[in-house]
Enzyme design. Structure first.
Site, PDB file in Angstrom:
ATOM      1  N   SER A  56     -11.495 -49.816 -21.752  1.00 10.60           N
ATOM      2  CA  SER A  56     -12.060 -48.582 -20.956  1.00 10.60           C
ATOM      3  C   SER A  56     -13.914 -50.070 -21.175  1.00 10.60           C
ATOM      4  O   SER A  56     -14.970 -49.639 -20.879  1.00 10.60           O
ATOM      5  CB  SER A  56     -12.988 -47.758 -22.293  1.00 10.60           C
ATOM      6  OG  SER A  56     -11.605 -47.032 -21.384  1.00 10.60           O
ATOM      7  N   THR A  79      -6.650 -47.900 -24.123  1.00 12.23           N
ATOM      8  CA  THR A  79      -6.281 -47.028 -25.272  1.00 12.23           C
ATOM      9  C   THR A  79      -5.333 -45.703 -23.985  1.00 12.23           C
ATOM     10  O   THR A  79      -5.123 -44.697 -24.199  1.00 12.23           O
ATOM     11  CB  THR A  79      -6.341 -46.462 -26.545  1.00 12.23           C
ATOM     12  OG1 THR A  79      -6.038 -48.039 -27.014  1.00 12.23           O
ATOM     13  CG2 THR A  79      -5.755 -45.080 -26.842  1.00 12.23           C
ATOM     14  N   CYS A  80      -6.980 -45.523 -23.193  1.00 12.89           N
ATOM     15  CA  CYS A  80      -7.258 -44.624 -23.183  1.00 12.89           C
ATOM     16  C   CYS A  80      -5.832 -44.113 -21.870  1.00 12.89           C
ATOM     17  O   CYS A  80      -5.274 -43.225 -22.189  1.00 12.89           O
ATOM     18  CB  CYS A  80      -8.830 -43.752 -22.162  1.00 12.89           C
ATOM     19  SG  CYS A  80      -8.876 -42.525 -21.642  1.00 12.89           S
ATOM     20  N   CYS A 120      -5.982 -40.858 -24.022  1.00 16.39           N
ATOM     21  CA  CYS A 120      -6.580 -39.326 -23.213  1.00 16.39           C
ATOM     22  C   CYS A 120      -6.175 -39.625 -22.655  1.00 16.39           C
ATOM     23  O   CYS A 120      -5.208 -37.769 -22.098  1.00 16.39           O
ATOM     24  CB  CYS A 120      -8.054 -40.003 -23.215  1.00 16.39           C
ATOM     25  SG  CYS A 120      -8.823 -41.480 -24.358  1.00 16.39           S
ATOM     26  N   LYS A 164      -1.888 -37.892 -23.052  1.00 15.76           N
ATOM     27  CA  LYS A 164      -1.640 -37.177 -23.710  1.00 15.76           C
ATOM     28  C   LYS A 164      -2.164 -35.842 -23.270  1.00 15.76           C
ATOM     29  O   LYS A 164      -1.983 -34.540 -23.531  1.00 15.76           O
ATOM     30  CB  LYS A 164      -2.684 -37.443 -25.169  1.00 15.76           C
ATOM     31  CG  LYS A 164      -3.224 -36.149 -26.608  1.00 15.76           C
ATOM     32  CD  LYS A 164      -4.272 -36.368 -26.963  1.00 15.76           C
ATOM     33  CE  LYS A 164      -5.337 -36.983 -26.580  1.00 15.76           C
ATOM     34  NZ  LYS A 164      -6.106 -37.412 -27.335  1.00 15.76           N
ATOM     35  N   TYR A 171      -7.815 -35.435 -34.791  1.00 19.32           N
ATOM     36  CA  TYR A 171      -8.209 -34.635 -33.585  1.00 19.32           C
ATOM     37  C   TYR A 171      -6.317 -35.118 -32.886  1.00 19.32           C
ATOM     38  O   TYR A 171      -5.883 -34.294 -32.174  1.00 19.32           O
ATOM     39  CB  TYR A 171      -9.151 -34.714 -32.617  1.00 19.32           C
ATOM     40  CG  TYR A 171      -8.977 -36.348 -32.104  1.00 19.32           C
ATOM     41  CD1 TYR A 171      -8.964 -36.918 -31.369  1.00 19.32           C
ATOM     42  CD2 TYR A 171      -9.612 -37.308 -33.198  1.00 19.32           C
ATOM     43  CE1 TYR A 171      -8.847 -38.023 -30.675  1.00 19.32           C
ATOM     44  CE2 TYR A 171      -9.680 -38.800 -32.746  1.00 19.32           C
ATOM     45  CZ  TYR A 171      -9.227 -39.126 -31.549  1.00 19.32           C
ATOM     46  OH  TYR A 171      -9.519 -40.462 -31.113  1.00 19.32           O
ATOM     47  N   GLU A 207      -3.671 -31.885 -32.422  1.00 19.41           N
ATOM     48  CA  GLU A 207      -3.442 -32.184 -30.580  1.00 19.41           C
ATOM     49  C   GLU A 207      -2.023 -32.600 -30.507  1.00 19.41           C
ATOM     50  O   GLU A 207      -1.858 -31.500 -29.119  1.00 19.41           O
ATOM     51  CB  GLU A 207      -3.868 -32.804 -29.747  1.00 19.41           C
ATOM     52  CG  GLU A 207      -6.274 -32.819 -29.828  1.00 19.41           C
ATOM     53  CD  GLU A 207      -6.804 -34.152 -28.960  1.00 19.41           C
ATOM     54  OE1 GLU A 207      -7.892 -33.820 -28.632  1.00 19.41           O
ATOM     55  OE2 GLU A 207      -5.713 -35.094 -28.998  1.00 19.41           O
ATOM     56  N   HIS A 234     -22.307 -14.717 -15.353  1.00 22.34           N
ATOM     57  CA  HIS A 234     -21.931 -13.883 -15.988  1.00 22.34           C
ATOM     58  C   HIS A 234     -20.980 -13.693 -14.704  1.00 22.34           C
ATOM     59  O   HIS A 234     -20.996 -13.658 -13.704  1.00 22.34           O
ATOM     60  CB  HIS A 234     -22.555 -12.529 -16.377  1.00 22.34           C
ATOM     61  CG  HIS A 234     -21.832 -11.637 -16.689  1.00 22.34           C
ATOM     62  ND1 HIS A 234     -21.258 -11.724 -18.275  1.00 22.34           N
ATOM     63  CD2 HIS A 234     -21.646 -10.660 -15.661  1.00 22.34           C
ATOM     64  CE1 HIS A 234     -20.624 -10.065 -18.497  1.00 22.34           C
ATOM     65  NE2 HIS A 234     -21.559  -9.782 -17.061  1.00 22.34           N
ATOM     66  N   GLU A 248     -22.149 -18.233 -21.109  1.00 29.50           N
ATOM     67  CA  GLU A 248     -23.093 -17.487 -21.353  1.00 29.50           C
ATOM     68  C   GLU A 248     -23.424 -17.425 -22.985  1.00 29.50           C
ATOM     69  O   GLU A 248     -24.358 -16.952 -23.313  1.00 29.50           O
ATOM     70  CB  GLU A 248     -23.181 -16.174 -20.416  1.00 29.50           C
ATOM     71  CG  GLU A 248     -22.453 -15.307 -20.459  1.00 29.50           C
ATOM     72  CD  GLU A 248     -21.621 -14.095 -20.078  1.00 29.50           C
ATOM     73  OE1 GLU A 248     -22.833 -13.836 -19.781  1.00 29.50           O
ATOM     74  OE2 GLU A 248     -20.755 -13.615 -19.958  1.00 29.50           O
TER      75      GLU A 248
END
Length: 445
Positions: A14, A41-42, A47, A50, A176, A180, A434, A439
């Site tokens: 990246s 890698t991403c 990312c 995955k 993480y 994950e 809403h 919110e």
């Protein structure tokens, strides 16, 4: 001196791709060397694949909640092999797009492993290239601890290419990546045991998020064991046998380690050019991504500043603006929104409550604990939680955190507000959307 290129980039991930494209846009002659596939890698092993697996793992819960919304769902089954095949096809497509992007920008792609041979030279497969500037953007790589039998373990790299889904998989780690993949495997029906050596998962995140995620993971059937580690791994006929720190053993189909990553600088030849590195191999850079060698720079995970894809992109862009665009730009590494695609997901930006108390002393903490509307008919008892951290002296929001449905999507917008330095009064003055979970960030009093 006359060089072959104005810029030679090592690593087409990246950060490297962004730096190359922007530099070429300013008229620089640019080449990128990549030893595997374009995307880094991403795109290739992080990312993107995955997240596709995360989507797949959620479907079982969606099917379970369908009846409450009037849907009758028939027999269903899951094929790991089909998922991996389709995932690989998508990665192939993205790899091709990245190659076309570089070609379209006028960047030359050189296939092979590049090694630095001097301040202005690199070698790829025996051929030497010279450049006015060299950018190191090789990223990071999973690390494995020194445990007897560790050769029988896998990392997230191999987990994305398993030929079948084990009936029982042990995930080691509390970051993480570990949480994950624990959610991914569990969502697809595997028995999952997660082991973490410290007292609670997600070290460095806000304490409330850590505790709530641990609770929800256990409710989903993940056997999460903290203050537990592996002392030995043995290969068996059906998988692995693990000896734990308490002396007990655990049999599983596979064991995956997600216990850290390190900059991938081994064998890169940086010492030849005199580039300074840290103990873990990270390239040491200043605020403009410059190393101690005038002609050599580094961006992304190889610098071990903030290991996030969007940060690498920002760093690569800033480098190109500074060195080829005539606009000195330093990437800012504060108030970075980030997400953990756990189940439920986490979105966070700014300081945790613990960090804010240490930095500001007097703070106000606002929270909201609720059941997302989607779960009311779906039958799930999963709850969501939002939190704002405010500096009392200025009323400035210095941290925003969420765990629950769509947290990653929601925190992007909240991240803009925190980055802009908006106050709690600004949040309060904003009209709520809403009904939504988002919110809650403007309704906390």
């Amino acid at each position: 001196m006359t060089f072959d290129y104005d810029l030679f980039v090592i690593g087409a991930g990246s950060g490297g791709v962004r730096a190359s494209r922007i530099a070429a846009g300013f008229g620089a002659k640019v080449a990128v060397a990549e030893e595997y596939r374009v995307g880094g890698t991403c795109v290739i092993r992080g990312c993107v694949p995955k997240k596709l697996l995360v989507f797949a793992s959620h479907i079982r819960e969606d099917l379970e909640s369908a009846e409450g919304y009037g849907w009758t769902v028939g027999d269903s089954s899951f094929s790991w092999e089909t998922l991996i095949k389709n995932k690989d096809q998508e990665i192939d497509r993205l790899n091709g797009l990245y190659i076309k992007t570089l070609e379209g920008a006028g960047v030359e792609t050189i296939n092979g492993r590049a090694v630095v041979t001097g301040p202005n030279s690199v070698e790829v497969d025996g051929k030497t290239y010279t450049a006015g500037k060299i950018l190191i953007a090789v990223g990071g790589w999973p690390t494995l601890p020194d445990v007897p039998g560790i050769e029988h373990a896998i990392t997230s790299n191999e987990a994305l290419h398993l030929d079948h889904l084990p009936d029982h998989i042990v995930v080691v780690g509390g970051g993480y990546i570990a949480v994950e993949f624990a959610g991914i495997f569990r969502g697809m029906g595997a028995k999952v045991t997660q082991l973490y050596r410290s007292e609670q998962i997600l070290r460095g995140f806000d304490g409330d998020l850590r505790d709530r995620l641990a609770t929800e993971m256990r409710k989903k059937g993940i056997d999460l064991r903290v203050e537990t580690n592996i002392t030995k791994i043995e290969k068996t006929g059906t998988g692995v046998r693990l000896t734990l720190t308490d002396g007990s053993t655990l049999d599983a189909g596979a064991v995956m380690y997600a216990t850290g990553r390190k900059p991938k600088t081994d064998g890169l030849g940086l010492e030849t050019a005199g580039v300074a590195t840290a103990k873990n191999g990270a390239v040491i850079v200043d605020e403009y991504s410059r190393t101690n060698v005038e002609s050599i720079f580094a961006v992304g995970d190889v610098t071990d500043r903030v290991q996030l894809t969007p940060v690498a992109i920002k760093e690569g862009h800033a480098f190109a603006l500074t060195e080829f665009g005539g606009k000195p730009t330093s990437p800012v590494h504060d108030a970075i929104p980030t997400a953990v695609f756990s189940q439920p997901p986490i979105g966070t930006v700014g300081l945790s409550e613990e960090e804010a108390r240490e930095q500001y002393g007097e703070i106000s903490v606002f929270t909201s604990d609720f059941r997302p509307m989607k779960h009311t008919l779906g039958g799930s008892d999963e709850r969501a939680f939002t939190k704002l951290i405010v500096d009392k002296a200025t009323d400035k929001v210095v941290g925003a955190h969420m765990i629950g449905l769509d947290a990653a999507e929601i925190i992007q917008g909240i991240g803009i507000a925190v980055k802009a330095g908006l106050t709690k009064a600004d949040f309060d003055a904003t009209v709520a959307v809403h009904p939504s979970s988002a919110e809650e960030f403007v309704l906390m009093r």
